[in-house]
Design an enzyme around this catalytic site. Structure first.
Site, PDB file in Angstrom:
ATOM      1  N   ARG A  44       0.844  -1.206   0.000  1.00 45.38           N
ATOM      2  CA  ARG A  44       0.000   0.000   0.000  1.00 45.38           C
ATOM      3  C   ARG A  44       0.871   1.244   0.000  1.00 45.38           C
ATOM      4  NH1 ARG A  44       2.155   2.342   3.943  1.00 45.38           N
ATOM      5  NH2 ARG A  44       0.580   3.946   3.676  1.00 45.38           N
ATOM      6  N   GLY A  45       0.224   2.418  -0.174  1.00 44.23           N
ATOM      7  CA  GLY A  45       0.983   3.666  -0.282  1.00 44.23           C
ATOM      8  C   GLY A  45       1.151   3.987  -1.765  1.00 44.23           C
ATOM      9  N   ALA A  46       0.798   5.220  -2.145  1.00 49.38           N
ATOM     10  CA  ALA A  46       0.705   5.550  -3.570  1.00 49.38           C
ATOM     11  C   ALA A  46       1.985   5.250  -4.382  1.00 49.38           C
ATOM     12  CB  ALA A  46       0.281   7.007  -3.721  1.00 49.38           C
ATOM     13  N   ARG A  87      -7.023  -0.950  -6.960  1.00 50.07           N
ATOM     14  CA  ARG A  87      -7.369   0.211  -6.125  1.00 50.07           C
ATOM     15  C   ARG A  87      -7.485   1.429  -7.049  1.00 50.07           C
ATOM     16  NH1 ARG A  87      -4.273   1.009  -0.620  1.00 50.07           N
ATOM     17  NH2 ARG A  87      -6.275   1.958  -0.094  1.00 50.07           N
ATOM     18  N   GLN A 193      -2.557   2.703   9.751  1.00 52.41           N
ATOM     19  CA  GLN A 193      -1.221   2.854   9.153  1.00 52.41           C
ATOM     20  C   GLN A 193      -0.321   3.747  10.014  1.00 52.41           C
ATOM     21  OE1 GLN A 193      -4.132   3.216   7.595  1.00 52.41           O
ATOM     22  NE2 GLN A 193      -4.023   2.696   5.438  1.00 52.41           N
ATOM     23  N   ASP A 234      -2.297  10.730  -2.439  1.00 54.07           N
ATOM     24  CA  ASP A 234      -2.569   9.647  -3.388  1.00 54.07           C
ATOM     25  C   ASP A 234      -2.800  10.186  -4.791  1.00 54.07           C
ATOM     26  OD1 ASP A 234      -3.284   8.423  -0.646  1.00 54.07           O
ATOM     27  OD2 ASP A 234      -2.995   6.761  -2.049  1.00 54.07           O
ATOM     28  N   ASN A 243      -6.034  12.344  -0.276  1.00 60.25           N
ATOM     29  CA  ASN A 243      -5.145  11.550   0.582  1.00 60.25           C
ATOM     30  C   ASN A 243      -5.996  10.776   1.589  1.00 60.25           C
ATOM     31  OD1 ASN A 243      -2.448  10.769   1.415  1.00 60.25           O
ATOM     32  ND2 ASN A 243      -2.760  12.009   3.231  1.00 60.25           N
ATOM     33  N   LYS A 244      -5.344  10.030   2.435  1.00 67.28           N
ATOM     34  CA  LYS A 244      -6.003   9.162   3.420  1.00 67.28           C
ATOM     35  C   LYS A 244      -7.144   9.855   4.147  1.00 67.28           C
ATOM     36  CE  LYS A 244      -5.505   5.709   4.024  1.00 67.28           C
ATOM     37  NZ  LYS A 244      -6.419   4.783   3.301  1.00 67.28           N
TER      38      LYS A 244
HETATM   39  O1  MRU Z   1      -4.691   3.222   1.883  1.00 71.29           O
HETATM   40  P1  MRU Z   1      -3.203   3.459   1.853  1.00 71.29           P
HETATM   41  O2  MRU Z   1      -2.503   3.003   3.068  1.00 71.29           O
HETATM   42  O3  MRU Z   1      -2.587   2.952   0.572  1.00 71.29           O
HETATM   43  O4  MRU Z   1      -3.112   5.049   1.815  1.00 71.29           O
HETATM   44  C1  MRU Z   1      -1.863   5.651   1.868  1.00 71.29           C
HETATM   45  C2  MRU Z   1      -1.937   7.124   1.967  1.00 71.29           C
HETATM   46  O5  MRU Z   1      -3.008   7.706   2.005  1.00 71.29           O
HETATM   47  C3  MRU Z   1      -0.640   7.873   1.900  1.00 71.29           C
HETATM   48  O6  MRU Z   1      -0.728   9.067   2.604  1.00 71.29           O
HETATM   49  C4  MRU Z   1      -0.316   8.183   0.427  1.00 71.29           C
HETATM   50  O7  MRU Z   1      -0.419   7.043  -0.345  1.00 71.29           O
HETATM   51  C5  MRU Z   1       1.014   8.785   0.282  1.00 71.29           C
HETATM   52  S1  MRU Z   1       2.274   7.635   0.603  1.00 71.29           S
HETATM   53  C6  MRU Z   1       3.771   8.321   0.260  1.00 71.29           C
END
Ligand code: MRU
Length: 339
Positions: A44-46, A87, A193, A234, A243-244
């Site tokens: 996970r994470g963009a 996703r 997270q 994201d 973002n999250k």
């Molecule tokens: O659902 P996730 O854990 O994939 O979401 C991650 C986030 O929202 C992060 O803030 C984003 O991807 C930036 S990561 C460098």
């Protein structure tokens, strides 16, 4: 080790659902396995999603049995379709797939050379992510003062990228410069997270971190315990940062308390031809809200809303820190031309 690596036809990464209790290394050789790991957020994470998608196309190319280039491109298109269904919100995944597929479709050599070129391009995308994060760290660290307390949300660290991190990259770079900073990490319901991954990364690096629940942000700002907010993204569209879930609440609170709100993200997260209404916000399973871990906390059958991301209008964003430097929102339109 980087968060994701290509090792002779195998993707090697860490299962992020098991951290911090267990360090489980995943070795994956096929597209369905990786797609499943993305859906279940083992990966996970963009920026990491972008690198994982690239290496998954590399898997498809590397393990293909065909000697026919058109057939190989067809196999890659199928893998790309599977990945695009995992996703919907982080643009890095689509950006990486489109980058590799455009190159593959235009490739003039034979199938064997095409497969090698896909692997090479995927590795390049991963390497460029690390380089971008280092630059984000360097530019962002200039905004940080000795003694600052920085609030961050979710995990925008090494685990969310190939290495080093975006928001945590800025924090790491400031720390490496000797600035005595402290971090407040929000737990980030429902997948935690912040509690599981951000505190784990910062503790490992010896950077002081205090964990709070998401609903304590107003209190810590009111009490003047926060100097700056830095989050990842994201997708950055022309009018907003996506973002999250919870980011928007933090941004509004930051504005109310005159606290700078910075977004750290590589250019692969920019999607400036779109606006927020064009973006699909991922809705995840209700179990993530009705349960904490395996423990049910709500009555069976209760209605649940579970958007994974929210939308922060640019008016709440002080600056975006990318590998090109620190951009004010007014600069985005000008910057788009050079992307
Ligand atoms: O659902 P996730 O854990 O994939 O979401 C991650 C986030 O929202 C992060 O803030 C984003 O991807 C930036 S990561 C460098």
């Amino acid at each position: 080790m980087r968060t994701i690596e290509w090792q002779h036809g195998t993707i090697v990464t860490i299962d992020q659902t098991k951290l911090p209790q267990e360090t489980v290394i995943l070795e994956m050789k096929n597209v369905i396995e990786v797609a499943d790991a993305i859906k279940t957020m083992k990966i996970r994470g963009a920026p990491l999603l972008g690198a994982a998608a690239s290496f998954t196309l590399a898997l498809a190319a590397y393990h293909s049995k065909t000697e026919n280039k058109a057939e190989l491109i067809n196999e890659l298109e199928k893998a790309a379709e599977i990945l695009k269904e995992t996703r919907p919100t982080a643009v890095n995944l689509f950006w990486a797939i489109d980058k590799i597929m455009t190159k593959a479709r235009d490739f003039s050599g034979n199938a064997k050379d095409l497969a090698a070129s896909v692997v090479e391009e995927a590795q390049k995308i991963a390497d460029e992510d690390v380089a971008a994060n280092r630059l984000i760290g360097k530019h962002g660290a200039e905004l940080i003062r000795d003694g600052d307390v920085i609030l961050t949300h979710c995990n925008a660290g090494a685990l969310a990228t190939v290495d080093y991190g975006t928001a945590l990259g800025v924090i790491r770079a400031a720390w490496e410069q000797g600035k005595k900073i402290r971090v407040i990490a929000t737990e980030t319901r429902p997948k935690l997270q912040g509690a599981r991954l951000t505190t784990y990364e910062l503790k490992r690096d010896g950077i002081p971190v205090t964990l709070i629940t998401d609903n304590m942000v107003g209190y810590v700002m009111y009490k003047r315990l926060v100097d700056k907010v830095i989050v990842g993204a994201d997708r950055i569209v022309k009018n907003a940062v996506i973002n999250k879930i919870g980011t928007y609440t933090i941004a509004v609170l930051a504005k109310e308390h005159n606290i700078p709100f910075y977004v750290a993200a590589p250019k692969s997260t920019f999607d400036l031809s779109r606006s927020s209404t064009d973006v699909t916000i991922e809705e995840r399973l209700s179990e993530e809200v009705t349960h904490i871990g395996s423990q049910m906390i709500a009555p069976k059958g209760v209605n649940v809303l579970n958007p994974a991301f929210d939308i922060t209008p640019l008016k709440y964003v002080t600056s975006v820190i990318c590998e090109g430097g620190v951009l004010r929102k007014e600069d985005f339109v000008k910057f788009e031309a050079n992307l």
